[in-house]
Design a protein around this motif. Structure first.
Motif, PDB file in Angstrom:
ATOM      1  N   ALA A   1     -11.614  -3.523  19.837  1.00 18.40           N
ATOM      2  CA  ALA A   1     -11.174  -3.767  21.148  1.00 18.40           C
ATOM      3  C   ALA A   1     -10.596  -4.998  21.226  1.00 18.40           C
ATOM      4  O   ALA A   1      -9.318  -5.322  22.059  1.00 18.40           O
ATOM      5  N   GLU A   2     -10.814  -6.144  20.638  1.00 17.60           N
ATOM      6  CA  GLU A   2      -9.821  -7.304  20.558  1.00 17.60           C
ATOM      7  C   GLU A   2      -8.549  -6.928  19.954  1.00 17.60           C
ATOM      8  O   GLU A   2      -7.923  -7.668  20.474  1.00 17.60           O
ATOM      9  N   TRP A   3      -8.537  -6.291  18.965  1.00 19.44           N
ATOM     10  CA  TRP A   3      -7.100  -5.933  18.494  1.00 19.44           C
ATOM     11  C   TRP A   3      -6.484  -5.202  19.288  1.00 19.44           C
ATOM     12  O   TRP A   3      -5.058  -5.689  19.218  1.00 19.44           O
ATOM     13  N   ASN A   4      -6.724  -4.267  20.018  1.00 15.03           N
ATOM     14  CA  ASN A   4      -5.881  -3.532  20.729  1.00 15.03           C
ATOM     15  C   ASN A   4      -5.792  -4.326  22.101  1.00 15.03           C
ATOM     16  O   ASN A   4      -4.569  -4.520  22.517  1.00 15.03           O
ATOM     17  N   GLU A   5      -6.562  -5.338  22.682  1.00 20.73           N
ATOM     18  CA  GLU A   5      -6.147  -6.369  23.647  1.00 20.73           C
ATOM     19  C   GLU A   5      -5.004  -7.398  23.112  1.00 20.73           C
ATOM     20  O   GLU A   5      -4.135  -7.468  24.031  1.00 20.73           O
ATOM     21  N   PHE A   6      -5.098  -7.708  21.989  1.00 19.57           N
ATOM     22  CA  PHE A   6      -4.032  -8.385  21.489  1.00 19.57           C
ATOM     23  C   PHE A   6      -2.766  -7.852  21.425  1.00 19.57           C
ATOM     24  O   PHE A   6      -1.538  -8.367  21.730  1.00 19.57           O
TER      25      PHE A   6
ATOM     26  N   ARG B   1      -1.132 -14.665  20.577  1.00 20.18           N
ATOM     27  CA  ARG B   1      -1.565 -14.920  19.276  1.00 20.18           C
ATOM     28  C   ARG B   1      -2.625 -16.276  19.594  1.00 20.18           C
ATOM     29  O   ARG B   1      -3.731 -16.258  18.833  1.00 20.18           O
ATOM     30  N   GLU B   2      -2.123 -17.205  20.489  1.00 26.91           N
ATOM     31  CA  GLU B   2      -3.179 -18.242  20.890  1.00 26.91           C
ATOM     32  C   GLU B   2      -4.524 -17.876  21.166  1.00 26.91           C
ATOM     33  O   GLU B   2      -5.520 -18.232  20.935  1.00 26.91           O
ATOM     34  N   LYS B   3      -4.437 -16.825  22.178  1.00 25.16           N
ATOM     35  CA  LYS B   3      -5.758 -16.339  22.778  1.00 25.16           C
ATOM     36  C   LYS B   3      -6.664 -15.511  21.805  1.00 25.16           C
ATOM     37  O   LYS B   3      -7.854 -15.904  21.716  1.00 25.16           O
ATOM     38  N   LEU B   4      -5.925 -15.005  20.787  1.00 26.77           N
ATOM     39  CA  LEU B   4      -6.761 -14.281  19.646  1.00 26.77           C
ATOM     40  C   LEU B   4      -7.162 -15.279  18.783  1.00 26.77           C
ATOM     41  O   LEU B   4      -8.335 -15.278  18.296  1.00 26.77           O
TER      42      LEU B   4
END
Length: 102
Positions: free
Chosen positions: A25-30, A51-54
Motif C-alpha cells: 500500500a505504501e509503495w502504491n501510494e508513493f 520521495r521525501e514523504k516515503l
C-alpha cells in the motif's frame, strides 16, 4: 535470495540510513503520488515530494550524520534537506538491480 525487512544506505564514510521495506500500500501510494493532475488537464510532477514523504514514512535509524547543530537522529530528521531524502530513496529503491535468469 532472501528478502530483508530493512535496507541500509551508506552516506559518506561512516554515515548510515536504515529504512524498512514499504508495504504494498505504501509503495502504491508513493507511485501514485509522483504525478498529480495539474492546471488545464496537465500532469504535475511531484517526484521529490513523494520521495521525501516515503523517506519520512520508512525511516528506522540514522547513524553518524550531523549538521552544524549537531547529530541528526530519527527525531530530528526534519533537518535533513529534501534533496538528501530524495537521494536516499533513489539509492535504496530505484537503483536496485535484480538479476533475472531464464
Amino acid at each position: 535470495m532472501k528478502l530483508s525487512k530493512e535496507i541500509s544506505v551508506r552516506v559518506g564514510e561512516d554515515g548510515l540510513i536504515v529504512l524498512r521495506e514499504p508495504t504494498n500500500a505504501e509503495w502504491n501510494e508513493f507511485n501514485n503520488s509522483q504525478l498529480v493532475p495539474g492546471k488545464k488537464g496537465r500532469m504535475s510532477f511531484r517526484i521529490n515530494e513523494a520521495r521525501e514523504k516515503l523517506f519520512d514514512t520508512l525511516l528506522v535509524k540514522i547513524e553518524n550524520i550531523e549538521d552544524a547543530d549537531g547529530p541528526i537522529t530519527v527525531e530530528t530528521r526534519e533537518r535533513l534537506p529534501s534533496r538528501f531524502k530524495s537521494r536516499v530513496i533513489i539509492e535504496a529503491f530505484e537503483l536496485d538491480e535484480i538479476d533475472v535468469k531464464n
